[in-house]
Scaffold this active site. Sequence first.
Site, short mmCIF file in Angstrom:
data_model
loop_
_atom_site.label_atom_id
_atom_site.label_comp_id
_atom_site.label_asym_id
_atom_site.label_seq_id
_atom_site.Cartn_x
_atom_site.Cartn_y
_atom_site.Cartn_z
CE LYS A 65 -3.70 -5.61 -0.21
NZ LYS A 65 -2.62 -4.51 -0.48
CG ASN A 86 -3.70 -3.41 4.83
OD1 ASN A 86 -4.18 -2.85 5.40
ND2 ASN A 86 -2.53 -3.17 4.73
CG ASP A 102 -1.82 -1.57 1.52
OD1 ASP A 102 -1.02 -2.41 1.94
OD2 ASP A 102 -2.87 -2.18 0.80
N GLY A 126 -1.93 1.65 -12.30
CA GLY A 126 -2.91 0.92 -11.89
C GLY A 126 -4.18 1.52 -11.14
N GLY A 128 -6.56 -0.67 -9.21
CA GLY A 128 -7.17 -1.68 -8.47
C GLY A 128 -7.06 -1.07 -6.79
NE ARG A 150 -5.10 -4.39 -18.89
CZ ARG A 150 -4.79 -5.74 -18.53
NH1 ARG A 150 -3.60 -6.43 -19.39
NH2 ARG A 150 -5.02 -6.46 -17.53
N GLY A 237 9.08 -3.11 -3.15
CA GLY A 237 8.19 -2.71 -2.22
C GLY A 237 8.30 -3.50 -0.98
#
Length: 272
Positions: A65, A86, A102, A126, A128, A150, A237
């Site tokens: 993406k 996307n 999205d 997250g 990303g 993280r 999802g």
Amino acid sequence: MKKFALFGNPISHSQSPLIHSLFSNQTKIDYKYHTILTPIHSFEIFLKKFFHDNGQGANITLPFKERAFKITSHLTKRATLSCAVNTFKILSTGDLLGDNTDGIGLLSDLQYQKLIHRKDRVLLIGAGGAARGVIFPLLSFGCQLIITNRTFSRAKELVRIFKNFGDISICSINELHKQSFNLIINATSSGINGSIPILPSNIINDHTRLYDMYYQRGTTPFLIWGKKKGSKIFSDGLGMLIHQAAHSFFLWHGIMPKIKPVLNYLQNYFIK
């Protein structure tokens, strides 16, 4: 017949061809939609060939993406803000228009299931392309959004980008145990490998709503973990997938398909 495709790696788990088959039957619009397993280092080549061979539109999934965003200068506002694409549509000029459905797909599904309320404290796990694509709609809806990841620097960068669009902050995973949340959204791809994000269990109770942007046949690893920790309100999802696909369909064909019959069909399909 017009050709559309989904590019990704891995791709075999995708239900997008089934969803678009149902959209086609519902709207009486005939088109071909298939998946293309795309080598990691050859995404741009495969995409270019598809449109050179008269492809009319494409969906993009993991892990392409953000790379898709970089290959076109014709972008919708929501794609520009998310820095991820996307959905592609070929324009009459032959150029590609990049969109990101999205975020609106996630918000539409959360509202459809009554899992989100204005002023909710929402933890987004997250940083990303999947996470970035949903931030603006959540902030616009009126949520207080907390990002954890993280890699702390990536989450920090998202807060910097979106700080002028709403109430957004960052929290390290080690500090999460000091906070509480109404809704926790997993925007990582951990479920693909059967793993879960490392989170403190005390942030979940029987009033905490959980949403996993990943979906699979059966309960996802993240939701299994959340249920064990006490959550009674949760969803994967699948609904987001259908809603974002509907918005892609609308971009391509100018008609918004009905969600409920497709969702009912896929829910039954996954139970069988």
